[in-house]
Design an enzyme around this catalytic site. Structure first.
Site, PDB file in Angstrom:
ATOM      1  N   HIS A  38     -10.415  52.029   9.631  1.00  0.00           N
ATOM      2  CA  HIS A  38     -11.833  52.388   9.525  1.00  0.00           C
ATOM      3  C   HIS A  38     -12.675  51.625  10.536  1.00  0.00           C
ATOM      4  O   HIS A  38     -13.566  52.169  11.169  1.00  0.00           O
ATOM      5  CB  HIS A  38     -12.351  52.092   8.109  1.00  0.00           C
ATOM      6  CG  HIS A  38     -12.177  53.236   7.162  1.00  0.00           C
ATOM      7  ND1 HIS A  38     -10.991  53.513   6.551  1.00  0.00           N
ATOM      8  CD2 HIS A  38     -13.045  54.187   6.731  1.00  0.00           C
ATOM      9  CE1 HIS A  38     -11.134  54.574   5.773  1.00  0.00           C
ATOM     10  NE2 HIS A  38     -12.365  55.006   5.867  1.00  0.00           N
ATOM     11  N   LYS A 103      -9.238  54.855  -5.251  1.00  0.00           N
ATOM     12  CA  LYS A 103      -9.455  54.466  -6.645  1.00  0.00           C
ATOM     13  C   LYS A 103     -10.493  53.356  -6.673  1.00  0.00           C
ATOM     14  O   LYS A 103     -10.645  52.614  -5.701  1.00  0.00           O
ATOM     15  CB  LYS A 103      -8.151  53.973  -7.277  1.00  0.00           C
ATOM     16  CG  LYS A 103      -7.631  52.697  -6.630  1.00  0.00           C
ATOM     17  CD  LYS A 103      -6.563  52.026  -7.440  1.00  0.00           C
ATOM     18  CE  LYS A 103      -6.065  50.753  -6.779  1.00  0.00           C
ATOM     19  NZ  LYS A 103      -6.710  49.541  -7.280  1.00  0.00           N
TER      20      LYS A 103
END
Lengths: 184, 279
Positions: A38, A103
């Site tokens: 990222h 999650k």
């Protein structure tokens, strides 16, 4: 709570109609990325360079799989904790990303970006690495190979079982689900 | 004096470490069955069903239960009447290396916490030694997931905070971090000792069987009370809401200084992989 079969990349209307608690079986092409990947994607966007994948409608899966056995495409591949990607996710949504699979809870900036950009946050079952492995039919490293398990992979998935945990109406299942079952 | 070859330790650890990545303990599977009965949320039941199916697929031995195959944590009790031939610490790390490289497990260990380069073989392990009577070596092995470890906490309470203070800290820690730690959880609680002893107690508790209660009825009762309180939080399986947030709360205690009341909470995910080796 509706049930859907959807295909990635996601169409704007697909992402927009989903609400927390909906069950989704996702097929199509998704990309893997974690913290380090990222960081690099955002750095390349900042330099006006092309990111390693087309972000428009893209679904990014936060996962660092185990190595595949011989003849297999991937190893165990359950989701990792999303909050480590919170610093980067809004930028990717502004660039067209429509879905995130991971999650755990997200911060307010991510939730606001989901509303502004009409994106969705899917929860996969944490720890279900072997089960999710069965939904992945193809895996190919397409960038940042030096990051090992954290390299960007293009995955083809079939009927990946997901639950909508964050929606573009500002819904957050980590808050709403708990509220429903909490005993004071 | 009994002699034990270090190579035997390597082999035993390699076998246990690779086995646990694919086979989670039976007691956890029974915990899932119990959770199916106790869970009231439909989403929560769906999650537990997936975990059971995941365990069955992993048990075929091709794909690990979870992609985070953990930090290798070992409690090594060396009998004072056994002499180990060879370097014990090297032997332990060699066992870990063999399992993680040979059994297609993920290598998750960085050599240095700030300069962050992967060692490539999941070593070094985190090892806690103790010398005990007898001529055996007993090892408790745990493969501890990183996400749940990140949700763990330690506090130095004042004695005046008392049992209420302990309760509040344990429940608050689960309340704040539970959803991110892959529930249903195994919560390890250390009470007493000093700063570092307390954290080790919590780790021991997190790697204990969920079917074993504290031998002291006072603490066994406290374990049950904490479990009920954690489940009342409503966090539920995977944090999506429900009535089963924890499979068990395990407490370990030790004597402490008169001014102190340390408490540590070490959270373990549903992939509570642990095993025992006796050589």
């Amino acid at each position: 709570m509706a049930e859907y079969r959807l295909t990635a990349p996601l169409k704007e209307e697909d992402a927009a109609k989903l609400r927390i608690g909906d069950k989704v079986l996702l097929s199509g092409v998704i990309y893997t990325a974690r913290d380090a990947a990222h960081k690099r994607i955002v750095e390349s966007l900042d330099k006006n360079e092309k990111p390693p994948m087309d972000l428009k409608g893209s679904v990014i899966y936060y996962v660092g799989p185990t190595p595949p056995r011989e003849g297999k495409v991937i190893g165990a591949a359950g989701p990792t904790t999303a909050m480590r990607m919170d610093a980067y996710a809004p930028r990717l949504m502004q660039e067209g990303m429509k879905g995130m699979i991971a999650k755990g809870k997200r911060n307010d900036a991510v939730k606001k970006a989901m509303v502004d950009c009409k994106a969705v946050y899917f929860g996969a079952t944490g720890g279900a690495g072997a089960l999710i492995n069965r939904c992945i039919t193809k895996a190919e490293v397409i960038a940042y190979e030096d990051l090992g398990p954290e390299a960007i992979r293009k995955l083809e998935v079939v009927d990946f079982p997901l639950i909508v945990v964050g929606d573009c109406a500002g819904g957050d299942l980590y808050i709403e689900g708990r509220k429903k079952w909490e005993k004071k | 004096m009994r002699t034990l070859n270090a190579a035997q330790i390597t082999e035993a650890i390699a076998k246990t470490a690779s086995e646990k990545a694919y086979h989670i303990p039976e007691e956890i599977l029974r915990g899932f069955d119990q959770a199916m009965k106790n869970e009231k949320s439909e989403t929560g039941i769906d999650v537990i069903k997936q975990l059971k199916e995941n365990a069955a697929i992993a048990a075929k031995g091709e794909v690990p239960y979870c992609q985070d195959t953990g930090t290798a944590v070992l409690f090594v009790e060396v009998g004072q009447d056994v002499r180990i031939e060879g370097n014990l610490e090297d032997a332990i790390n060699e066992g870990v290396r063999k399992a993680y490289v040979g059994s297609f497990l993920r290598k998750s260990i960085y050599k240095d916490p700030l300069r962050r380069v992967n060692t490539g073989d999941n070593t070094p392990a985190v090892i806690h030694y103790s010398i005990v009577p007898g001529d055996k070596v007993r090892i408790v092995f745990g493969a501890k997931g990183g996400g749940s470890e990140n949700m763990s906490k330690l506090i130095m309470l004042k004695p005046s905070d008392g049992i209420e203070g302990v309760k509040n800290f344990v429940i608050d820690t689960v309340s704040q971090g539970g959803a991110n730690a892959c529930p249903p959880l195994v919560v390890g609680v250390g009470i007493g000792g000093n700063f570092e002893k307390c954290a080790i107690l919590a780790k021991k508790a997190a790697l204990r069987s969920i079917e074993e209660r504290n031998a002291d009825p006072f603490y066994a009762e406290l374990e049950e009370e904490f479990k009920t309180k954690c489940n009342n939080l409503g966090i539920g399986p995977m944090g999506l809401g429900g009535t089963v947030t924890v499979l068990a709360v395990n407490i370990e205690v030790y004597s402490c200084h008169l001014v102190a009341l340390p408490v540590a909470v070490n959270i373990n995910c549903h992939a509570a992989r642990h095993g025992e080796i006796v050589l």
